[in-house]
Design an enzyme around this catalytic site. Structure first.
Site, PDB file in Angstrom:
ATOM      1  N   VAL A 186       0.846  -1.189   0.000  1.00  0.00           N
ATOM      2  CA  VAL A 186       0.000   0.000   0.000  1.00  0.00           C
ATOM      3  C   VAL A 186       0.885   1.244   0.000  1.00  0.00           C
ATOM      4  O   VAL A 186       1.734   1.420   0.880  1.00  0.00           O
ATOM      5  CB  VAL A 186      -0.930   0.012   1.222  1.00  0.00           C
ATOM      6  CG1 VAL A 186      -1.804   1.264   1.196  1.00  0.00           C
ATOM      7  CG2 VAL A 186      -1.801  -1.246   1.229  1.00  0.00           C
ATOM      8  N   LYS A 187       0.687   2.105  -0.999  1.00  0.00           N
ATOM      9  CA  LYS A 187       1.488   3.322  -1.122  1.00  0.00           C
ATOM     10  C   LYS A 187       0.845   4.452  -0.317  1.00  0.00           C
ATOM     11  O   LYS A 187      -0.316   4.790  -0.539  1.00  0.00           O
ATOM     12  CB  LYS A 187       1.604   3.729  -2.592  1.00  0.00           C
ATOM     13  CG  LYS A 187       2.384   2.753  -3.441  1.00  0.00           C
ATOM     14  CD  LYS A 187       2.376   3.143  -4.911  1.00  0.00           C
ATOM     15  CE  LYS A 187       3.107   4.438  -5.163  1.00  0.00           C
ATOM     16  NZ  LYS A 187       3.129   4.785  -6.612  1.00  0.00           N
ATOM     17  N   ILE A 188       1.641   5.005   0.589  1.00  0.00           N
ATOM     18  CA  ILE A 188       1.141   6.058   1.468  1.00  0.00           C
ATOM     19  C   ILE A 188       2.118   7.233   1.456  1.00  0.00           C
ATOM     20  O   ILE A 188       3.313   7.054   1.732  1.00  0.00           O
ATOM     21  CB  ILE A 188       0.976   5.528   2.900  1.00  0.00           C
ATOM     22  CG1 ILE A 188      -0.046   4.375   2.926  1.00  0.00           C
ATOM     23  CG2 ILE A 188       0.548   6.650   3.838  1.00  0.00           C
ATOM     24  CD1 ILE A 188      -0.222   3.742   4.289  1.00  0.00           C
TER      25      ILE A 188
END
Length: 223
Positions: free
Chosen positions: A86-88
Site C-alpha cells: 500500500v502506497k502512502i
C-alpha cells in the site's frame, strides 16, 4: 537492476514481461487516470495476474486523512490481495497511518519522498519501501542522488530491511544515477522504459551482422 513498471497500461505490461526483468508494478491515481475509463479493481487484479502473484503490486491510497488512509488500505487489500504494497505519502497523516498499518502487518511503500528526514521517519516506522521522487527533486534544486546515497547508508548502518524504490524519472540517465546512488529498485513509466533498448546503433549493428551472414550463406538464419 530491480525494475518495477510505473504504469497501468495492461498491453504494455504484457509486452514488457516477455523481455524485461520485471519485479513488479506501481500505480497511483494519476497513472490509473491515464488508463482511461476502467474498472480499477479489475485492472489491478489483471496486472497482478500478468506479473505473477510472487511479484509486488504497489497501489496508492486516495484519502488524505488518517482514518481515510487506513480505510483505503484495508479496501485495497480486500479488493486485490494481502500481499499488495500500500502506497502512502509521507506526511503527518500518512506517517500515522503507516504506524497503524505496520502494526497490522500490512506491507507499505512510503511515497512522495522529497527529503532524507521523510525517508528515515518512514523507515523507522517499518515501511517496506521508500520512494524518493528523483525528477521532482531535481526540479526543486534538490540533489536526489545525495538523498538516496545518504538514506541508503543509514539503512545499511542500522541493518534495516527497508529498501529504496526510486521513482519519478524522465530519462535513462536519471535511472542509472539513482541505481549508482544506492537505490535497490527503480520504478519507471513506459515513456522511459520504451527508450531502454531504442538505439539506432544497435539496429545498425544487427542489420550489418545479418547482411554479412546472408552474403556468405545465402540465408537469414543460422539453420
Amino acid at each position: 537492476m530491480k525494475l518495477v513498471l510505473d504504469t497501468a497500461n495492461l498491453d504494455k505490461i504484457k509486452d514488457y514481461v516477455t523481455y524485461l526483468p520485471v519485479e513488479g508494478v506501481t500505480t497511483n491515481p494519476s497513472i490509473l487516470k491515464k488508463a482511461g475509463d476502467i474498472d480499477v479493481v479489475e485492472r489491478l487484479n489483471a496486472i497482478q495476474e500478468v506479473i505473477g502473484l510472487d511479484k509486488d503490486l504497489h497501489v496508492q491510497v486516495v484519502a488524505k486523512d488518517y482514518e481515510g488512509i487506513v480505510k483505503d488500505a484495508h479496501a485495497i487489500l480486500e479488493a486485490v490481495n494481502d500481499r499488495v504494497c500500500v502506497k502512502i505519502p509521507v506526511n503527518k497523516e500518512g506517517l500515522r497511518a503507516i504506524k497503524t498499518l505496520k502494526a497490522e502487518g500490512v506491507r507499505i511503500t512510503a511515497t512522495g519522498i522529497y527529503s532524507k528526514i521523510q525517508a528515515l521517519l518512514a523507515a523507522e516506522l517499518g515501511a517496506d519501501f521508500l520512494a524518493p521522487y528523483v525528477n521532482r527533486m531535481l526540479n526543486l534544486d534538490t540533489d536526489p542522488y545525495e538523498v538516496i546515497s545518504s538514506v541508503s547508508y543509514q539503512l545499511a548502518r542500522t541493518n534495516s530491511d527497508t529498501e529504496i524504490i526510486a521513482a519519478s524519472f524522465k530519462n535513462i540517465n536519471q535511472v542509472t544515477s539513482a541505481l549508482e546512488a544506492g537505490a535497490q529498485y527503480i520504478t519507471v513509466g513506459d515513456d522511459v522504459v520504451d527508450k531502454f533498448v531504442e538505439n539506432a546503433n544497435i539496429e545498425k549493428a544487427v542489420s550489418d551482422f545479418s547482411a554479412d551472414w546472408t552474403a556468405v550463406h545465402d540465408r537469414d538464419s543460422f539453420v
